[in-house]
Design a protein around this motif. Structure first.
Motif, PDB file in Angstrom:
ATOM      1  N   LEU A   5       0.821  -1.210   0.000  1.00 45.00           N
ATOM      2  CA  LEU A   5       0.000   0.000   0.000  1.00 45.00           C
ATOM      3  C   LEU A   5       0.852   1.257   0.000  1.00 45.00           C
ATOM      4  O   LEU A   5       0.487   2.259  -0.620  1.00 45.00           O
ATOM      5  CB  LEU A   5      -0.954  -0.010   1.189  1.00 45.00           C
ATOM      6  CG  LEU A   5      -2.007  -1.124   1.172  1.00 45.00           C
ATOM      7  CD1 LEU A   5      -2.818  -1.121   2.453  1.00 45.00           C
ATOM      8  CD2 LEU A   5      -2.902  -1.003  -0.044  1.00 45.00           C
ATOM      9  N   THR A   6       2.000   1.216   0.668  1.00 46.35           N
ATOM     10  CA  THR A   6       2.916   2.353   0.653  1.00 46.35           C
ATOM     11  C   THR A   6       3.393   2.631  -0.761  1.00 46.35           C
ATOM     12  O   THR A   6       3.434   3.782  -1.202  1.00 46.35           O
ATOM     13  CB  THR A   6       4.128   2.084   1.569  1.00 46.35           C
ATOM     14  OG1 THR A   6       3.662   1.887   2.902  1.00 46.35           O
ATOM     15  CG2 THR A   6       5.109   3.237   1.533  1.00 46.35           C
ATOM     16  N   ALA A   7       3.747   1.584  -1.489  1.00 45.10           N
ATOM     17  CA  ALA A   7       4.194   1.757  -2.871  1.00 45.10           C
ATOM     18  C   ALA A   7       3.073   2.302  -3.744  1.00 45.10           C
ATOM     19  O   ALA A   7       3.311   3.125  -4.630  1.00 45.10           O
ATOM     20  CB  ALA A   7       4.714   0.434  -3.425  1.00 45.10           C
ATOM     21  N   LEU A   8       1.844   1.873  -3.501  1.00 43.18           N
ATOM     22  CA  LEU A   8       0.718   2.391  -4.281  1.00 43.18           C
ATOM     23  C   LEU A   8       0.416   3.848  -3.935  1.00 43.18           C
ATOM     24  O   LEU A   8       0.014   4.623  -4.804  1.00 43.18           O
ATOM     25  CB  LEU A   8      -0.532   1.534  -4.071  1.00 43.18           C
ATOM     26  CG  LEU A   8      -0.506   0.149  -4.712  1.00 43.18           C
ATOM     27  CD1 LEU A   8      -1.821  -0.569  -4.439  1.00 43.18           C
ATOM     28  CD2 LEU A   8      -0.246   0.229  -6.204  1.00 43.18           C
ATOM     29  N   ARG A   9       0.595   4.216  -2.661  1.00 43.42           N
ATOM     30  CA  ARG A   9       0.367   5.606  -2.271  1.00 43.42           C
ATOM     31  C   ARG A   9       1.371   6.539  -2.945  1.00 43.42           C
ATOM     32  O   ARG A   9       1.070   7.679  -3.230  1.00 43.42           O
ATOM     33  CB  ARG A   9       0.470   5.761  -0.751  1.00 43.42           C
ATOM     34  CG  ARG A   9      -0.795   5.381  -0.044  1.00 43.42           C
ATOM     35  CD  ARG A   9      -0.722   5.709   1.444  1.00 43.42           C
ATOM     36  NE  ARG A   9      -1.440   4.676   2.163  1.00 43.42           N
ATOM     37  CZ  ARG A   9      -0.897   3.751   2.930  1.00 43.42           C
ATOM     38  NH1 ARG A   9       0.399   3.736   3.141  1.00 43.42           N
ATOM     39  NH2 ARG A   9      -1.636   2.842   3.523  1.00 43.42           N
ATOM     40  N   LYS A  10       2.585   6.027  -3.150  1.00 48.31           N
ATOM     41  CA  LYS A  10       3.621   6.808  -3.837  1.00 48.31           C
ATOM     42  C   LYS A  10       3.539   6.513  -5.337  1.00 48.31           C
ATOM     43  O   LYS A  10       4.529   6.220  -5.982  1.00 48.31           O
ATOM     44  CB  LYS A  10       4.997   6.430  -3.307  1.00 48.31           C
ATOM     45  CG  LYS A  10       5.205   6.757  -1.855  1.00 48.31           C
ATOM     46  CD  LYS A  10       6.586   6.323  -1.410  1.00 48.31           C
ATOM     47  CE  LYS A  10       6.830   6.602   0.042  1.00 48.31           C
ATOM     48  NZ  LYS A  10       8.174   6.169   0.450  1.00 48.31           N
ATOM     49  N   TYR A  11       2.349   6.633  -5.889  1.00 51.29           N
ATOM     50  CA  TYR A  11       2.017   6.189  -7.241  1.00 51.29           C
ATOM     51  C   TYR A  11       3.051   6.586  -8.282  1.00 51.29           C
ATOM     52  O   TYR A  11       3.553   5.756  -9.016  1.00 51.29           O
ATOM     53  CB  TYR A  11       0.635   6.729  -7.639  1.00 51.29           C
ATOM     54  CG  TYR A  11       0.152   6.181  -8.958  1.00 51.29           C
ATOM     55  CD1 TYR A  11      -0.478   4.946  -9.009  1.00 51.29           C
ATOM     56  CD2 TYR A  11       0.344   6.867 -10.140  1.00 51.29           C
ATOM     57  CE1 TYR A  11      -0.921   4.422 -10.214  1.00 51.29           C
ATOM     58  CE2 TYR A  11      -0.090   6.358 -11.343  1.00 51.29           C
ATOM     59  CZ  TYR A  11      -0.721   5.134 -11.378  1.00 51.29           C
ATOM     60  OH  TYR A  11      -1.141   4.610 -12.560  1.00 51.29           O
ATOM     61  N   ALA A  12       3.375   7.846  -8.370  1.00 50.68           N
ATOM     62  CA  ALA A  12       4.314   8.307  -9.395  1.00 50.68           C
ATOM     63  C   ALA A  12       5.450   9.107  -8.772  1.00 50.68           C
ATOM     64  O   ALA A  12       5.928  10.074  -9.338  1.00 50.68           O
ATOM     65  CB  ALA A  12       3.590   9.133 -10.440  1.00 50.68           C
ATOM     66  N   VAL A  13       5.902   8.692  -7.596  1.00 49.77           N
ATOM     67  CA  VAL A  13       7.005   9.367  -6.916  1.00 49.77           C
ATOM     68  C   VAL A  13       8.292   8.651  -7.309  1.00 49.77           C
ATOM     69  O   VAL A  13       8.553   7.524  -6.896  1.00 49.77           O
ATOM     70  CB  VAL A  13       6.820   9.330  -5.382  1.00 49.77           C
ATOM     71  CG1 VAL A  13       8.005   9.967  -4.680  1.00 49.77           C
ATOM     72  CG2 VAL A  13       5.524  10.002  -4.996  1.00 49.77           C
ATOM     73  N   VAL A  66       2.925   2.073 -13.522  1.00 47.25           N
ATOM     74  CA  VAL A  66       3.651   3.259 -13.058  1.00 47.25           C
ATOM     75  C   VAL A  66       4.161   3.084 -11.626  1.00 47.25           C
ATOM     76  O   VAL A  66       5.328   3.374 -11.351  1.00 47.25           O
ATOM     77  CB  VAL A  66       2.787   4.534 -13.210  1.00 47.25           C
ATOM     78  CG1 VAL A  66       3.467   5.735 -12.586  1.00 47.25           C
ATOM     79  CG2 VAL A  66       2.511   4.794 -14.686  1.00 47.25           C
ATOM     80  N   PRO A  67       3.342   2.579 -10.675  1.00 49.82           N
ATOM     81  CA  PRO A  67       3.891   2.366  -9.327  1.00 49.82           C
ATOM     82  C   PRO A  67       5.042   1.364  -9.314  1.00 49.82           C
ATOM     83  O   PRO A  67       5.977   1.498  -8.528  1.00 49.82           O
ATOM     84  CB  PRO A  67       2.713   1.828  -8.523  1.00 49.82           C
ATOM     85  CG  PRO A  67       1.512   2.181  -9.266  1.00 49.82           C
ATOM     86  CD  PRO A  67       1.908   2.313 -10.700  1.00 49.82           C
ATOM     87  N   GLY A  68       4.998   0.368 -10.182  1.00 41.82           N
ATOM     88  CA  GLY A  68       6.084  -0.606 -10.247  1.00 41.82           C
ATOM     89  C   GLY A  68       7.382   0.012 -10.732  1.00 41.82           C
ATOM     90  O   GLY A  68       8.453  -0.246 -10.186  1.00 41.82           O
ATOM     91  N   ILE A  69       7.284   0.844 -11.758  1.00 38.85           N
ATOM     92  CA  ILE A  69       8.474   1.534 -12.256  1.00 38.85           C
ATOM     93  C   ILE A  69       9.000   2.498 -11.198  1.00 38.85           C
ATOM     94  O   ILE A  69      10.208   2.568 -10.950  1.00 38.85           O
ATOM     95  CB  ILE A  69       8.161   2.270 -13.577  1.00 38.85           C
ATOM     96  CG1 ILE A  69       7.848   1.257 -14.677  1.00 38.85           C
ATOM     97  CG2 ILE A  69       9.325   3.161 -13.993  1.00 38.85           C
ATOM     98  CD1 ILE A  69       7.307   1.870 -15.949  1.00 38.85           C
TER      99      ILE A  69
END
Length: 117
Positions: A5-13, A66-69
């Motif tokens: 969920l943290t990685a998803l919250r930082k969607y395009a960071v 995008v969150p994965g990248i």
């Protein structure tokens, strides 16, 4: 689940750092969700005959692209490397192996050029 969920919250960071645990839990949950959606696609008959890809799996893959990248770039920053190293993965076999080695490597302790620890 918190790391996912943290990685998803930082969607395009694309700035900052991602610890090993955050990155690999994100990868693990992506795999498990994709696997589950693949099974659902097959049961519901939504999977393509030749490709094996289903509608639900494709929608999920696009949603987490995008969150994965971004998580991969932040993980590379944590090891002290530029996010542009992600492009080495396009070199068949060798590039993928080198990228995995970079992603498994330990974090750079203290502050680096990308962010504070």
């Amino acid at each position: 689940m918190e790391y996912y969920l943290t990685a998803l919250r930082k969607y395009a960071v694309f700035s900052g750092r991602a610890r090993r645990k955050e990155y690999w839990y994100f990868v693990l949950f992506n795999f498990l969700i994709s696997f589950g959606l693949g099974i659902i696609d097959m049961v519901l008959g939504l999977a393509g005959e030749g490709s094996g890809f289903g509608v639900l799996g494709a929608i999920y893959a696009l949603a987490v692209l995008v969150p994965g990248i971004a998580a991969t770039v932040r993980r590379l920053h944590d090891t002290g490397r530029s996010g542009w190293w992600i492009l080495i993965g396009f070199i068949p076999l060798v590039g993928t192996i080198v990228l995995i080695i970079f992603l498994v490597a330990g974090s750079e302790s203290g502050q680096n050029q990308f962010d504070a620890a």
